[in-house]
Design a protein around this motif. Structure first.
Motif, PDB file in Angstrom:
ATOM      1  N   HIS A  15       0.873  -1.176   0.000  1.00 26.72           N
ATOM      2  CA  HIS A  15       0.000   0.000   0.000  1.00 26.72           C
ATOM      3  C   HIS A  15       0.906   1.221   0.000  1.00 26.72           C
ATOM      4  CE1 HIS A  15      -3.587   2.425   1.025  1.00 26.72           C
ATOM      5  NE2 HIS A  15      -2.736   3.165   1.711  1.00 26.72           N
ATOM      6  N   VAL A  16       0.549   2.228  -0.789  1.00 24.55           N
ATOM      7  CA  VAL A  16       1.323   3.472  -0.803  1.00 24.55           C
ATOM      8  C   VAL A  16       0.626   4.478   0.100  1.00 24.55           C
ATOM      9  CG1 VAL A  16       2.224   5.359  -2.203  1.00 24.55           C
ATOM     10  CG2 VAL A  16       2.176   3.038  -3.141  1.00 24.55           C
ATOM     11  N   LEU A  17       1.323   4.940   1.130  1.00 24.63           N
ATOM     12  CA  LEU A  17       0.752   5.945   2.024  1.00 24.63           C
ATOM     13  C   LEU A  17       0.785   7.295   1.328  1.00 24.63           C
ATOM     14  CD1 LEU A  17       2.258   4.935   5.487  1.00 24.63           C
ATOM     15  CD2 LEU A  17       0.008   4.407   4.551  1.00 24.63           C
ATOM     16  N   THR A  18      -0.375   7.907   1.173  1.00 20.99           N
ATOM     17  CA  THR A  18      -0.467   9.140   0.391  1.00 20.99           C
ATOM     18  C   THR A  18       0.322  10.286   1.014  1.00 20.99           C
ATOM     19  OG1 THR A  18      -2.530   9.665   1.545  1.00 20.99           O
ATOM     20  CG2 THR A  18      -2.717   8.545  -0.564  1.00 20.99           C
ATOM     21  N   SER A  19       0.482  10.269   2.351  1.00 20.23           N
ATOM     22  CA  SER A  19       1.165  11.392   2.993  1.00 20.23           C
ATOM     23  C   SER A  19       2.659  11.401   2.730  1.00 20.23           C
ATOM     24  CB  SER A  19       0.921  11.351   4.507  1.00 20.23           C
ATOM     25  OG  SER A  19       1.386  10.137   5.059  1.00 20.23           O
ATOM     26  N   GLY A  21       4.207   8.803   0.220  1.00 21.35           N
ATOM     27  CA  GLY A  21       4.593   8.063  -0.977  1.00 21.35           C
ATOM     28  C   GLY A  21       5.371   6.798  -0.668  1.00 21.35           C
ATOM     29  N   ARG A  23       6.084   3.017   0.227  1.00 21.73           N
ATOM     30  CA  ARG A  23       5.420   1.744   0.002  1.00 21.73           C
ATOM     31  C   ARG A  23       5.528   0.897   1.261  1.00 21.73           C
ATOM     32  NH1 ARG A  23       4.322   1.403  -5.359  1.00 21.73           N
ATOM     33  NH2 ARG A  23       3.759  -0.794  -5.173  1.00 21.73           N
ATOM     34  N   SER A 168       5.403   9.426   7.972  1.00 25.35           N
ATOM     35  CA  SER A 168       3.955   9.545   8.104  1.00 25.35           C
ATOM     36  C   SER A 168       3.580   9.454   9.575  1.00 25.35           C
ATOM     37  CB  SER A 168       3.237   8.425   7.330  1.00 25.35           C
ATOM     38  OG  SER A 168       3.437   8.554   5.932  1.00 25.35           O
ATOM     39  N   ALA A 191      -2.469   9.074   8.491  1.00 27.26           N
ATOM     40  CA  ALA A 191      -2.340   8.172   7.350  1.00 27.26           C
ATOM     41  C   ALA A 191      -2.917   6.798   7.666  1.00 27.26           C
ATOM     42  CB  ALA A 191      -0.869   8.028   6.958  1.00 27.26           C
ATOM     43  N   GLY A 214      -9.643   8.584   3.363  1.00 31.06           N
ATOM     44  CA  GLY A 214      -8.317   8.278   2.852  1.00 31.06           C
ATOM     45  C   GLY A 214      -7.344   7.758   3.891  1.00 31.06           C
TER      46      GLY A 214
END
Length: 328
Positions: A15-19, A21, A23, A168, A191, A214
């Motif tokens: 999963h890529v954490l949006t805060s 980037g 992985r 994050s 996150a 999100g």
């Protein structure tokens, strides 16, 4: 590292954490041992996990496992099991007695020193409460519990991310309501929310709320936490799960972990037993049928981690319902 380990590593969903980037493997390796074990046992288990392909490791200051995890990372690099720390995803947690605006930065620095790292990938608030300053014990004295000042603590968590001390930030054991309280003022939203998650406590309401905002749900006790301080909701003894496991020629643990992957949740699985560590990775080349998933979805629900540790009729949280804001 041998090709088998590399192959295992590549098959674990990410999963890529949006805060940030970053992985993150959705199957993480937990380091909390109960009853307690020696640092040497913890370090050896982590090294074996790295050899098997685990790259996501979950620790916390209160677990006492930060230092052996740090030692294992140093040794893994020296042995050539990994090339650098950047191949790993490391989570640690802010303990309740440090959950004050002015103590968050000192706490993350202490964790980083224990881990011998320059940064964490994820730093979580361990519980939505504070303890009296200086109390570093997991057996919580209920009279020491005080309400957390969410604004000052979360603002300090955001500063940890801005300073690069963690990539994050997130929370753990937060209800929808308490999470909404954070979101109402956060400049950097959480996150992750790490919570109990297994077939007998599937967190549907919380997952829907987190998905809408999100936020990734990461589950602990995916097998029910049998034998721990906080009890068990008998996941591994469940007859429906046993029937599905027998039909597929898998273990009940593998059924639980495969189900979690198919639900889109990250999970932290803890076993220091080498064979079970390997079995926990053998869940990616098969799937549950629609009927099997439906049977699991219909299982009666009950919490394992009830929050009773924090509840007192004269205290901050007077009932379990109050601790979880009615989400019980």
């Amino acid at each position: 590292m041998g090709s088998g380990s590399e192959t295992t590593c590549l098959t674990i969903p990410e999963h890529v954490l949006t805060s940030s980037g970053r992985r993150m493997q959705r199957l993480g390796f937990g380091t909390a041992a109960y009853p307690l074990v020696t640092p040497e046992v913890t370090k050896a288990a982590i090294l074996q996990a790295i050899k098997l392909g685990y790259r996501h490791f979950d620790t916390a200051y209160i677990y006492g496992s930060e230092q052996p995890l740090g030692d294992a990372i140093v040794e893994a690099i020296s042995l050539g099991l990994i090339k650098s720390r950047d191949e790993l995803f490391i989570t640690s947690k802010l303990w309740c007695s440090d959950a004050y605006g002015d103590l968050v930065l000192p706490a993350i620095h202490r964790s980083l020193q224990n881990l011998k790292l320059e940064y964490l990938d994820l730093y979580l608030i361990h519980f939505p409460l504070s303890l009296e300053r200086g109390l570093y014990e997991f057996g919580v004295r209920k009279e020491a519990i005080v309400p957390m000042d969410f604004v000052s603590v979360w603002t300090a968590m955001e500063e940890c991310q801005r300073l690069g001390l963690t990539k994050s930030i997130g929370i753990s054991n937060f209800s929808c309501k308490k999470l909404a309280d954070i979101l109402a003022f956060a400049k950097i939203p959480p996150a992750v929310n790490q919570v109990e998650f297994n077939p007998l406590w599937n967190q549907k309401k919380l997952r829907e709320f987190c998905n809408a905002n999100g936020i990734l749900v990461i589950g602990y006790s995916p097998l029910g936490a049998s034998g721990t301080l906080w009890g068990s909701n008998q996941v591994l003894e469940n007859e429906v799960l046993k029937e599905i496991a027998d039909t597929k020629g898998k273990t009940v643990a593998q059924i639980c972990l495969r189900w979690a992957m198919e639900e889109g949740v990250g999970v932290i699985v803890k076993s220091f037993n080498g064979e079970r560590m390997k079995q926990n990775l053998e869940i990616f080349d098969w799937s549950l049928s629609e009927e099997e998933s439906k049977r699991i979805d219909q299982l009666p629900q009950s919490r394992c981690s009830t929050g009773e540790l924090f509840v007192d009729e004269h205290g901050t949280f007077k009932t379990v319902e109050e601790f979880w804001d009615g989400e019980v």
